[in-house]
Motif scaffolding. Sequence first.
Motif, PDB file in Angstrom:
ATOM      1  N   LYS A 171       0.760  -0.875   0.240  1.00 58.06           N
ATOM      2  CA  LYS A 171      -0.025   0.100  -0.045  1.00 58.06           C
ATOM      3  C   LYS A 171       1.101   1.289   0.506  1.00 58.06           C
ATOM      4  O   LYS A 171       2.051   1.472   0.671  1.00 58.06           O
ATOM      5  CB  LYS A 171      -0.895   0.005   1.341  1.00 58.06           C
ATOM      6  N   TYR A 209       1.215   5.718   0.210  1.00 56.51           N
ATOM      7  CA  TYR A 209       0.809   7.095   0.919  1.00 56.51           C
ATOM      8  C   TYR A 209       0.605   7.270  -0.663  1.00 56.51           C
ATOM      9  O   TYR A 209       0.354   7.359  -1.695  1.00 56.51           O
ATOM     10  CB  TYR A 209       1.614   7.712   1.530  1.00 56.51           C
ATOM     11  N   ALA A 215      -2.881   6.649  -2.053  1.00 53.66           N
ATOM     12  CA  ALA A 215      -3.503   5.959  -2.985  1.00 53.66           C
ATOM     13  C   ALA A 215      -3.665   4.201  -2.422  1.00 53.66           C
ATOM     14  O   ALA A 215      -3.315   4.566  -0.956  1.00 53.66           O
ATOM     15  CB  ALA A 215      -2.149   4.612  -4.025  1.00 53.66           C
ATOM     16  N   ASP A 216      -4.215   3.439  -2.511  1.00 48.47           N
ATOM     17  CA  ASP A 216      -4.832   2.670  -1.767  1.00 48.47           C
ATOM     18  C   ASP A 216      -6.007   3.016  -1.005  1.00 48.47           C
ATOM     19  O   ASP A 216      -5.624   2.000   0.757  1.00 48.47           O
ATOM     20  CB  ASP A 216      -3.632   1.584  -1.849  1.00 48.47           C
ATOM     21  N   GLY A 217      -6.192   3.920  -0.324  1.00 49.34           N
ATOM     22  CA  GLY A 217      -6.775   4.547   0.569  1.00 49.34           C
ATOM     23  C   GLY A 217      -5.803   4.908   1.616  1.00 49.34           C
ATOM     24  O   GLY A 217      -6.574   5.407   2.764  1.00 49.34           O
ATOM     25  N   VAL A 218      -4.623   5.147   1.683  1.00 49.25           N
ATOM     26  CA  VAL A 218      -4.086   5.932   2.389  1.00 49.25           C
ATOM     27  C   VAL A 218      -3.864   7.390   2.321  1.00 49.25           C
ATOM     28  O   VAL A 218      -2.967   7.543   1.653  1.00 49.25           O
ATOM     29  CB  VAL A 218      -2.294   5.102   2.378  1.00 49.25           C
ATOM     30  N   PRO A 219      -4.206   7.580   3.242  1.00 45.52           N
ATOM     31  CA  PRO A 219      -3.800   8.828   3.494  1.00 45.52           C
ATOM     32  C   PRO A 219      -1.833   9.670   3.334  1.00 45.52           C
ATOM     33  O   PRO A 219      -1.443   8.692   3.886  1.00 45.52           O
ATOM     34  CB  PRO A 219      -4.798   9.940   4.426  1.00 45.52           C
ATOM     35  N   ARG A 270       3.822  11.219  -0.929  1.00 46.33           N
ATOM     36  CA  ARG A 270       3.104  10.163  -1.633  1.00 46.33           C
ATOM     37  C   ARG A 270       4.259   9.290  -2.683  1.00 46.33           C
ATOM     38  O   ARG A 270       5.144  10.028  -3.225  1.00 46.33           O
ATOM     39  CB  ARG A 270       3.090  11.959  -2.301  1.00 46.33           C
TER      40      ARG A 270
END
Length: 133
Positions: A32, A34, A36-40, A47
């Motif tokens: 996962k 940062y 993307a994939d629901g990770v803020p 990023r």
Amino acid sequence: MRLANFLFFTTRCEEALAFYSRCGLGRIIELKRYGADGVPVGDEAFRGKIAYARFAGPDIEFYASDNHDAEPMRGSAHYLTTDDREETDRIFGCLSEGGTVTTQIAVQPWGGYYGKLTDRFGVQWMIECRSIG
């Protein structure tokens, strides 16, 4: 109950995991990022960096991520055992590329074929062949 290591890198997690894959230890099986994939993203500099990764191979599993407050990895080491001396030498040689060997791989006073190193990412490894015959 099960215990696994979680490695924190400042910004080089992806590079480290690719290196461990190249050394034949396994591969990333879950990832996962940062932003993307629901990770803020708390810090824009992170990023696209790795927020969470699960790395696994035969009898190996650990977790890793990039982390803004990662500290140098001291006080613990991955202890990797093998049953084949040639494989031990290959893994030790690969992991030591760009790192620092602290105990040269050799038959030690206790009889084990063992070596210790800190790889180029600051991770300490203890590698021992259980069968030195």
